[in-house]
Design an enzyme around this catalytic site. Structure first.
Site: not given
Length: 363
Positions: A151, A262
């Site tokens: 991320e 995720e």
């Protein structure tokens, strides 16, 4: 995610936590108890065949930081447990030098200095250390992926083009030290979507078929963080999840493997006793329950049913259009906890079973 570990401190992330005198002992207590071999055995019994395990750069290089090393020992143990159950492991560099996003999940909340040249190179050096060890052929039966960084933001101090250039260099530098050339080298999409990486994929994977490509993208797909998602009903959340297939299909056609690294069952919905569902995190009418503000063990059948519908719709999309998927996370509050979801029934057991088929139509 585990607030009890932070009890008695004013820490807001691992950077500040590790400056406490008792930090190393607390960390060891956590590492030894939070995730055990019994958990791996349990996950295998649910039909799970792979683990995505996050680790911070400081497990391999903590110089000039307050971080306490030692997590790599427990990563290694988990890899051996996974091997014992015939499961695969994907090692995820979750925190990078300088912080790639300024979020607490990077280890250091606040400023973002990851794209400073020395931090980009330091990240690659850590990745090469991981790849040198776990990219050996003796781990080929269990370690199947290495994620370059988790991320990184694509705004503020980070430039997306710089991130793509770095990812391409990192891919080649990691590939150079691998004995097992079949390991997937994975890049999180930097919040830009998989199709934003088609140019990098073309340069790295070329025209290799999907199953032979060794560069892959990790997409994190949630419907709980942006303002647009807050007022949605669960039916609207499901419809939006169904539309996620579009980008996944485009990437697949371009021979770019995409993993949903995720996702979760979490949405901000409230279910009234009359079955009416609205977006929100609190309600006052009798019998109303809100997913985000109530412990899972107190959920009624109506709320469990709605969360399971959303989970199953996502599973159908991932199964049809992705190269694989990982729930975030194994243990967590509300619908963030996979194990709690199995026990409460909002996640199918085994994960391939369905109560609500065809929510996204023909796939």
């Amino acid at each position: 995610m585990t607030p009890d570990v932070f009890n008695g401190t004013d820490a807001v992330d691992q950077w500040t936590f590790d400056q406490n005198p008792s930090a190393l002992q607390r960390l060891r207590n956590h590492w030894e108890s939070f995730f055990t071999e019994d958990d791996v055995i349990k996950l295998a019994s649910y039909g799970i065949n792979a683990l995505r395990i996050p680790i911070g750069f400081w497990a391999y290089d903590s110089a000039d930081t307050p971080y306490r090393p030692g997590a790599d020992i427990f990563l290694h143990q988990a890899i051996l447990w996974a091997r014992g159950q015939g499961m695969k492991v994907w090692i995820d560099l979750h925190g990078a030098p300088g912080s790639q996003n300024g979020f607490e999940n990077s280890g250091h909340a606040g400023g973002v200095e990851w794209q400073q040249p020395e931090n980009l190179q330091r990240t690659i050096s850590v990745l090469q250390a991981i790849a040198t060890k776990y990219g050996k052929l003796k781990y080929a039966d269990v370690v199947v992926g290495i994620e370059l960084v988790n991320e990184p933001i694509s705004w503020g101090a980070n430039n997306f083009n710089t991130t793509k250039e770095w990812a391409e260099k990192a891919y080649h530098d990691v590939q150079a030290v691998l004995e097992n050339k079949r390991i997937k080298i994975v890049m999180e999409d930097a919040f830009m979507g998989p199709t934003s990486w088609l140019d990098v994929n073309q340069r790295i994977n070329g025209n290799r078929p999907l199953n032979a490509a060794d560069f892959a993208i990790d997409a994190h797909l949630y419907q709980v963080f942006t303002p647009d998602d807050q007022p949605l009903t669960q039916a609207e959340h499901i419809a939006k999840a169904c539309k996620w297939s579009a980008d996944l299909v485009l990437a697949k056609k371009a021979n770019l493997p995409v993993y949903v690294g995720e996702w979760s069952g979490a949405t901000n919905i409230c279910v009234n006793s009359n079955g009416i569902i609205r977006g929100g995190t609190s309600c006052s009418t009798s019998g109303c329950q809100c997913e985000a503000s109530l412990p899972v063990d107190q959920w009624n059948d109506g709320l469990v049913q709605q969360v399971r519908r959303y989970v199953e719709a996502q599973l159908d999309i991932w199964e049809a259009n992705s190269s694989g998927y990982f729930y975030w996370s194994y243990k967590g509050p509300s619908a963030w906890g996979f194990d709690a979801g199995i026990r409460k029934g909002f996640i199918p057991n085994p994960v391939t079973s369905r109560r609500y088929r065809g929510q996204c139509g023909p796939i």
